[in-house]
Enzyme design. Structure first.
Site, PDB file in Angstrom:
ATOM      1  N   SER A 183      36.586  40.225  37.753  1.00 43.22           N
ATOM      2  CA  SER A 183      35.463  39.981  36.833  1.00 43.22           C
ATOM      3  C   SER A 183      34.461  39.072  37.534  1.00 43.22           C
ATOM      4  O   SER A 183      34.815  38.360  38.481  1.00 43.22           O
ATOM      5  CB  SER A 183      35.954  39.284  35.568  1.00 43.22           C
ATOM      6  OG  SER A 183      34.868  38.806  34.800  1.00 43.22           O
ATOM      7  N   TYR A 231      41.808  33.453  31.057  1.00 44.53           N
ATOM      8  CA  TYR A 231      41.198  34.693  31.548  1.00 44.53           C
ATOM      9  C   TYR A 231      40.497  34.444  32.890  1.00 44.53           C
ATOM     10  O   TYR A 231      40.675  35.198  33.853  1.00 44.53           O
ATOM     11  CB  TYR A 231      40.200  35.229  30.521  1.00 44.53           C
ATOM     12  CG  TYR A 231      39.561  36.542  30.899  1.00 44.53           C
ATOM     13  CD1 TYR A 231      40.224  37.748  30.690  1.00 44.53           C
ATOM     14  CD2 TYR A 231      38.289  36.590  31.468  1.00 44.53           C
ATOM     15  CE1 TYR A 231      39.641  38.962  31.035  1.00 44.53           C
ATOM     16  CE2 TYR A 231      37.703  37.799  31.817  1.00 44.53           C
ATOM     17  CZ  TYR A 231      38.370  38.982  31.597  1.00 44.53           C
ATOM     18  OH  TYR A 231      37.793  40.182  31.949  1.00 44.53           O
TER      19      TYR A 231
END
Ligand code: NAD
Length: 265
Positions: A143, A157
């Site tokens: 990401s 995350y």
């Protein structure tokens, strides 16, 4: 066709990036082993691939469990005879993921299990299969948060995606001389279920959009096109990269929206 005669396993194929990649890879000639925890969603993806004339089969797996990860690879080889592309894409973003103080241990552990251990297990069982095919391409979905921090924290995350990126680099180095390329796809904020379930009001969406130079969220199909490049032989000299596909977010210091008209050159 860019993936002719190749076999591609895609995790998280029931939704978002994984589903779009299954559709695109199959349209480019790949036989797709679609993997997801959600059996119904995964079956829908396989049905859609077949309805468009492509080749796909489903494997039900929780990527964070070793037995499941082993069997998804076995399913790919048993069904299609080989494995050429391993797309470790499944990931979660937990609703209770917060800052260091507010994140509970159970949230941290679950996030790490799926997002980090899941990628490792895919590689643990997938790399021997790629070797049997004489090499191949691994794509791990990280990401943009592997590269940048935010004041709206989702610490587990973010840490998990940093781990995916660093693991990808080391895998790339270890396996480079075996003809196995390993790259991290680093999407920006996307118009998929994973993010939109949190950005559920126009105001919340707008607060995120001001940071994106292009002024819009990415689409899963745009990630699939980037993954297709990494999966295909067109990227034959590309390994160990953080392949950002993010509307410019990691390039931005100040976005156009944040500049008052009189301050613009
Ligand atoms: P999504 O939620 O639309 O799809 C994820 C899929 O993974 C779902 O079908 C889900 O059932 C499956 N899945 C979840 N846990 C699983 C498990 N343990 N085993 C097997 N399958 C499992 O998400 P998406 O937006 O397509 O995200 C795909 C990847 O992209 C994820 O790794 C995510 O972290 C990453 N990513 C997403 C964004 C974004 O803004 N959406 C941004 C950057 C990175």
């Amino acid at each position: 066709m860019r993936l002719e005669d190749k076999v591609a396993l895609i995790t998280g194929a029931g939704s978002g990036i994984g589903r779009e990649s299954a559709l695109l890879f199959a349209s480019e000639g790949a036989s797709v082993m679609a993997v997801d925890l959600d059996e119904d969603a995964n079956a829908d993806t396989v049905a859609e691939v077949r309805a468009r004339g492509g080749t796909a089969a489903a494997s039900h797996a929780d990527v964070s469990h070793a037995d499941d990860a082993r069997s998804m690879i076995e399913d790919a080889e048993a069904t299609f005879g080989r494995l050429d592309v391993l797309f470790n894409n499944a990931g979660i973003s937990h609703a209770d993921d917060a800052d260091a103080v507010g994140t509970e241990e159970v949230v941290w552990d679950l996030t790490m299990d799926v997002n980090v251990k899941g990628v490792w297990l895919g590689c643990k069982f997938g790399i021997p299969a790629l070797r049997r095919s004489g090499g191949g391409s691994i794509i791990n979905t990280a990401s943009f948060v592997a590269l940048m921090g935010a004041a709206t924290p989702q610490l587990a995350y973010t840490a998990s995606k940093g781990a995916v990126l660093s693991m990808t680099r080391e895998l790339a180095v270890i396996h480079a001389r075996e003809g196995i390329r390993v790259n991290a796809l680093c999407p920006g904020p996307l118009n998929t279920e994973l993010l939109m379930k949190y950005l559920d009001t126009p105001d919340k969406k707008q607060r995120r959009l001001v940071h994106i130079p292009m002024g819009r969220f990415g689409e899963a199909a745009e990630m699939a096109r980037a993954a297709l490049y990494l999966a295909s032989d067109e990227s034959s000299y590309v390994t160990g990269t953080a392949f950002t596909v993010d509307g410019g977010i990691t390039a931005a210091y100040v976005t156009p929206d944040a500049i008052a008209p009189e301050a613009s050159p």
